[in-house]
Design an enzyme around this catalytic site. Structure first.
Site, PDB file in Angstrom:
ATOM      1  N   ASN A   9       0.874  -1.180   0.000  1.00  0.00           N
ATOM      2  CA  ASN A   9       0.000   0.000   0.000  1.00  0.00           C
ATOM      3  C   ASN A   9       0.908   1.225   0.000  1.00  0.00           C
ATOM      4  OD1 ASN A   9      -1.829   2.028   0.480  1.00  0.00           O
ATOM      5  ND2 ASN A   9      -2.111   1.525   2.647  1.00  0.00           N
ATOM      6  N   TRP A  10       0.948   1.908  -1.140  1.00  0.00           N
ATOM      7  CA  TRP A  10       1.871   3.055  -1.267  1.00  0.00           C
ATOM      8  C   TRP A  10       1.321   4.328  -0.626  1.00  0.00           C
ATOM      9  CZ3 TRP A  10       3.977   2.770  -7.021  1.00  0.00           C
ATOM     10  CH2 TRP A  10       4.897   1.723  -7.091  1.00  0.00           C
ATOM     11  N   LYS A  11       0.081   4.310  -0.189  1.00  0.00           N
ATOM     12  CA  LYS A  11      -0.537   5.514   0.390  1.00  0.00           C
ATOM     13  C   LYS A  11      -0.325   6.704  -0.560  1.00  0.00           C
ATOM     14  CE  LYS A  11       0.586   3.472   4.780  1.00  0.00           C
ATOM     15  NZ  LYS A  11       0.304   3.520   6.188  1.00  0.00           N
ATOM     16  N   HIS A  95      -9.295   0.890   4.988  1.00  0.00           N
ATOM     17  CA  HIS A  95      -7.991   1.063   5.656  1.00  0.00           C
ATOM     18  C   HIS A  95      -8.184   1.984   6.864  1.00  0.00           C
ATOM     19  CE1 HIS A  95      -3.867   2.331   6.379  1.00  0.00           C
ATOM     20  NE2 HIS A  95      -3.506   1.246   5.748  1.00  0.00           N
ATOM     21  N   GLU A  97      -6.577   4.410   7.916  1.00  0.00           N
ATOM     22  CA  GLU A  97      -6.420   5.848   7.631  1.00  0.00           C
ATOM     23  C   GLU A  97      -7.697   6.408   7.010  1.00  0.00           C
ATOM     24  OE1 GLU A  97      -2.716   5.481   5.480  1.00  0.00           O
ATOM     25  OE2 GLU A  97      -1.764   4.864   7.344  1.00  0.00           O
ATOM     26  N   GLU A 167      -5.233  -5.349  10.524  1.00  0.00           N
ATOM     27  CA  GLU A 167      -4.213  -4.314  10.702  1.00  0.00           C
ATOM     28  C   GLU A 167      -4.454  -3.584  12.026  1.00  0.00           C
ATOM     29  OE1 GLU A 167      -2.283  -3.087   6.782  1.00  0.00           O
ATOM     30  OE2 GLU A 167      -4.038  -1.848   7.027  1.00  0.00           O
ATOM     31  N   GLY A 173       2.617   1.981  10.618  1.00  0.00           N
ATOM     32  CA  GLY A 173       3.523   3.122  10.468  1.00  0.00           C
ATOM     33  C   GLY A 173       4.242   3.497  11.750  1.00  0.00           C
ATOM     34  N   SER A 213       3.628  -2.459  10.151  1.00  0.00           N
ATOM     35  CA  SER A 213       5.089  -2.443  10.275  1.00  0.00           C
ATOM     36  C   SER A 213       5.747  -3.762   9.877  1.00  0.00           C
ATOM     37  CB  SER A 213       5.506  -2.034  11.695  1.00  0.00           C
ATOM     38  OG  SER A 213       5.052  -0.714  11.961  1.00  0.00           O
ATOM     39  N   GLY A 234       2.894  -1.246   4.183  1.00  0.00           N
ATOM     40  CA  GLY A 234       2.906   0.172   3.838  1.00  0.00           C
ATOM     41  C   GLY A 234       4.327   0.627   3.540  1.00  0.00           C
ATOM     42  N   GLY A 235       4.976   1.237   4.528  1.00  0.00           N
ATOM     43  CA  GLY A 235       6.291   1.870   4.338  1.00  0.00           C
ATOM     44  C   GLY A 235       7.311   1.013   3.624  1.00  0.00           C
TER      45      GLY A 235
HETATM   46  C1  PEP Z   1      -0.574  -0.045   5.838  1.00  0.00           C
HETATM   47  O1  PEP Z   1      -0.526   1.063   5.352  1.00  0.00           O
HETATM   48  O2  PEP Z   1      -1.523  -0.791   5.589  1.00  0.00           O
HETATM   49  C2  PEP Z   1       0.524  -0.475   6.719  1.00  0.00           C
HETATM   50  C3  PEP Z   1       0.422  -1.643   7.288  1.00  0.00           C
HETATM   51  O3  PEP Z   1       1.580   0.406   6.893  1.00  0.00           O
HETATM   52  P1  PEP Z   1       3.021   0.065   7.541  1.00  0.00           P
HETATM   53  O4  PEP Z   1       3.501  -1.235   6.931  1.00  0.00           O
HETATM   54  O5  PEP Z   1       3.875   1.225   7.168  1.00  0.00           O
HETATM   55  O6  PEP Z   1       2.822  -0.066   9.011  1.00  0.00           O
END
Ligand code: PEP
Length: 251
Positions: A9-11, A95, A97, A167, A173, A213, A234-235
């Site tokens: 997930n590039w956000k 999600h 966010e 999640e 994050g 993470s 994500g990251g």
């Molecule tokens: C996400 O955005 O779904 C996520 C899990 O982010 P991260 O891996 O950065 O915690």
């Protein structure tokens, strides 16, 4: 045996040029990764470049959000058919966010999921508790409510076509991953809820990704839990080498 899925997930990161550069590096690194499905969700303006860059690969592209109407005066939204026509096969829905920053409710998640399925997309429906909810001992209650008021509104046939992602919000994050055991316990609980709401068969075949993470150095420990059917990243999905190493860790 449930086939694993590693989704990025590039956000709100990566321009069109960044997207092309990412896939030029990433695609050859995962060319032999036949053991799992690989999905990347770029921001909307970079979807066309992502689809074009991955045309002769097994990488699938996802939207990060979708609206439930087919078309109309809904400024800023995109329809399931628009994503499908742009070349997406998947779409992330609900999600944390979206829920926390943009006020998305379980009912909206249910409508989006139904509409995405009707357009032939595979929804990746996210659920998970906040730190306050976990500390108050409400993890199961929150996950169950998000499941039953969201994708729980689907028919069994529709539900059989979705993926879910567990999640925990406190792990997204933050660099604070759930231990493999904590993640597995929530996945097991979600599966029990699905068995109660739909059937043990659907619970057994549902693929549930873990997100929060996930990094190259913790993916193997997470994947050692048979309850975890992959990861939503994500990251660490923004860097080709790091994301490719997560894909390898899902072998
Ligand atoms: C996400 O955005 O779904 C996520 C899990 O982010 P991260 O891996 O950065 O915690």
């Amino acid at each position: 045996m449930r086939r694993r899925v590693i989704a990025g997930n590039w956000k709100m990161y990566k321009t069109i040029a960044d997207t092309r550069a990412f896939f030029a590096a990433f695609s050859p690194m995962v060319a032999d990764a036949n053991y799992c499905d690989i999905v990347v969700a770029p921001p909307f303006p970079s979807i066309a470049a992502a689809v074009e860059s991955t045309r002769n690969t097994k990488i699938s592209i996802a939207g990060q959000n979708v609206y439930w109407e087919k078309e109309g005066a809904f400024t800023g939204e995109v329809s399931p058919a628009m994503l499908k026509q742009a070349g997406c096969r998947y779409v992330i829905i609900g999600h944390s966010e979206r829920r926390q920053i943009f006020g998305e409710t379980d009912e909206m998640v249910a409508k989006k999921t139904k509409a995405a399925l009707a357009a032939g997309l595979t929804p990746i429906v996210c659920v998970g508790e906040t730190l306050a909810e976990r500390e108050a001992g409400h993890t199961e209650r929150v996950c169950e409510a998000q499941l039953s008021n969201g994708p729980g509104a689907l028919t069994a046939e529709e539900f059989s076509r979705i993926l879910m992602a567990y999640e925990p919000v406190w792990a997204i994050g933050t660099g604070r991953t759930a231990t493999p055991e904590i993640a597995a316990a929530s996945h097991r609980y979600l599966r029990q809820c699905v068995a109660r709401r739909f059937s043990p068969e659907l619970a057994a075949t549902l693929r549930i990704l873990y997100g929060g993470s996930v990094k190259p150095d913790n993916i193997q420990g997470l994947m050692a839990q048979e309850e975890l059917d992959g990861a939503l990243v994500g990251g660490a999905s923004l860097d080709a080498k790091s994301f490719a190493s997560i894909v390898s860790g899902a072998m």
